[in-house]
Design a protein around this motif. Structure first.
Motif, short mmCIF file in Angstrom:
data_model
loop_
_atom_site.label_atom_id
_atom_site.label_comp_id
_atom_site.label_asym_id
_atom_site.label_seq_id
_atom_site.Cartn_x
_atom_site.Cartn_y
_atom_site.Cartn_z
N ILE A 1 -56.50 -41.83 21.83
CA ILE A 1 -57.52 -42.40 20.95
C ILE A 1 -58.44 -41.27 20.53
N ILE A 2 -58.67 -41.14 19.23
CA ILE A 2 -59.64 -40.19 18.70
C ILE A 2 -60.88 -41.01 18.35
N LEU B 1 -67.14 -35.99 18.79
CA LEU B 1 -65.72 -36.29 18.71
C LEU B 1 -65.13 -36.27 20.11
N PHE B 2 -64.48 -37.37 20.49
CA PHE B 2 -63.86 -37.51 21.80
C PHE B 2 -62.37 -37.74 21.66
N LYS C 1 -64.86 -34.62 25.51
CA LYS C 1 -65.68 -34.41 24.31
C LYS C 1 -65.24 -33.09 23.69
N MET C 2 -64.71 -33.17 22.47
CA MET C 2 -64.17 -32.00 21.80
C MET C 2 -65.22 -31.26 20.98
N VAL D 1 -59.35 -54.97 23.51
CA VAL D 1 -58.32 -55.01 22.47
C VAL D 1 -57.56 -53.69 22.42
N LEU D 2 -58.28 -52.57 22.50
CA LEU D 2 -57.61 -51.26 22.53
C LEU D 2 -56.62 -51.17 23.67
N SER D 3 -57.02 -51.67 24.83
CA SER D 3 -56.14 -51.59 26.01
C SER D 3 -54.84 -52.36 25.79
#
Length: 103
Positions: free
Chosen positions: A23-24, A95-96, A66-67, A12-14
């Motif tokens: 995307i966060i 968080l990515f 990866k933040m 669905v995201l795609s």
């Protein structure tokens, strides 16, 4: 998102994200504890390996970074007590940033 719905969610995201979009993704990773506590949700545990499995081979994904990662037991011990009472001994928040390919 229930683990059995993750593949569908990525699909669905795609379909929704525009080329060059971002995307966060904030995920909780239950790394140790009782079997029941590890499986409990929502929120369900989403380890880094699963994020990579779901996204890194998608033809529309440019990068996954990866933040941040922190141990909830250390950074928010009062809030972690709730999880500990459920049987968790380790819970990490990650968080990515997932960047999509441009047009």
């Amino acid at each position: 998102i229930k683990p059995e719905k993750r593949e569908e969610y990525v699909k669905v995201l795609s379909q929704m994200i525009k080329p060059g979009g971002v995307i966060i993704l904030c995920a909780l990773d239950r790394r140790s504890g009782t079997e029941e506590a590890m499986a409990y949700g929502p929120p369900f545990s989403l380890p880094e390996e699963e994020i990579l499995r779901l996204f890194e081979h998608q033809d529309w994904v440019e990068s996954i970074t990866k933040m941040e990662e922190h141990d909830e037991a250390i950074t928010t011990p009062d809030a972690f007590k709730r999880w500990k009472d459920m049987g968790l001994t380790s819970l990490f928040e990650m968080l990515f940033v997932i960047r999509t390919k441009g047009a």
